[in-house]
Scaffold this active site. Sequence first.
Site, mmCIF file in Angstrom:
data_model
loop_
_atom_site.group_PDB
_atom_site.id
_atom_site.type_symbol
_atom_site.label_atom_id
_atom_site.label_comp_id
_atom_site.label_asym_id
_atom_site.label_seq_id
_atom_site.Cartn_x
_atom_site.Cartn_y
_atom_site.Cartn_z
ATOM 1 N N ASP A 91 0.838 -1.054 0.070
ATOM 2 C CA ASP A 91 0.016 0.105 0.039
ATOM 3 C C ASP A 91 1.013 1.229 -0.051
ATOM 4 O OD1 ASP A 91 -2.213 -1.528 0.078
ATOM 5 O OD2 ASP A 91 -2.519 -1.669 2.367
ATOM 6 N N ASP A 131 -7.150 -1.769 -4.232
ATOM 7 C CA ASP A 131 -8.299 -1.217 -3.237
ATOM 8 C C ASP A 131 -9.499 -0.335 -3.945
ATOM 9 O OD1 ASP A 131 -7.072 -2.887 -1.345
ATOM 10 O OD2 ASP A 131 -5.897 -1.144 -0.628
#
Length: 210
Positions: free
Chosen positions: A168, A182
């Site tokens: 991330d 995401d």
Amino acid sequence: MQRTRRTPLNHTSSRQAGDDAEPTPEPADHESAGSPSSPDPATPPPKKSWKWTLIFAVVGLVILGLDQLTKALALQHLTPGEPVNVIGSLLKFNLIRNSGAAFSLGAGYTPYISVIQITVAAGVIYLSRRLGSVGWAIAFGLLFGGAVGNIMDRVFREPSPFHGHVIDFLQTPHWAIFNVADMAVTTAACLLVLQTLRGVRLDGTKDHRK
């Protein structure tokens, strides 16, 4: 004396009746006339088309490729714990390795999360055969590409297969750090809700609500 040949009265009257009577119509063909079981030509059933599957596949592959490319660039150019401002405080690049699900929840349950995501991806592929709407095709493509993008991290990245950490690197104020996969899954969820509210079924038919 020559005798005149007479025509029977019943033959003459039957000829006159036959001339004056209208011809009897032939029975209508059942196929041409239609039957209760035949579909209404005004509303033909939706035709299955390969183009919806193609849209699903293209969107899924684009999202998967973009997700893996951006993660590779993040690993190459970013250092954990050293965020980089992109648009002031609205968007930052902040590299982390997430062992859990969204918002770093479920850390330590990576194998179970991987199985759930693989099941979701397999279900999307199975249902994609019934696609009949561009909205559903795009939503399924986003969902598939996002799910597989994070699955690849969990299966192939460190520390071990099915225990890998998801990369991330996108950070916005008051929100968890996330990635392209995401974003795709969240957008897909919004599209699925929108299609349902509009009454559009998976096969493209409309749900006419009273």
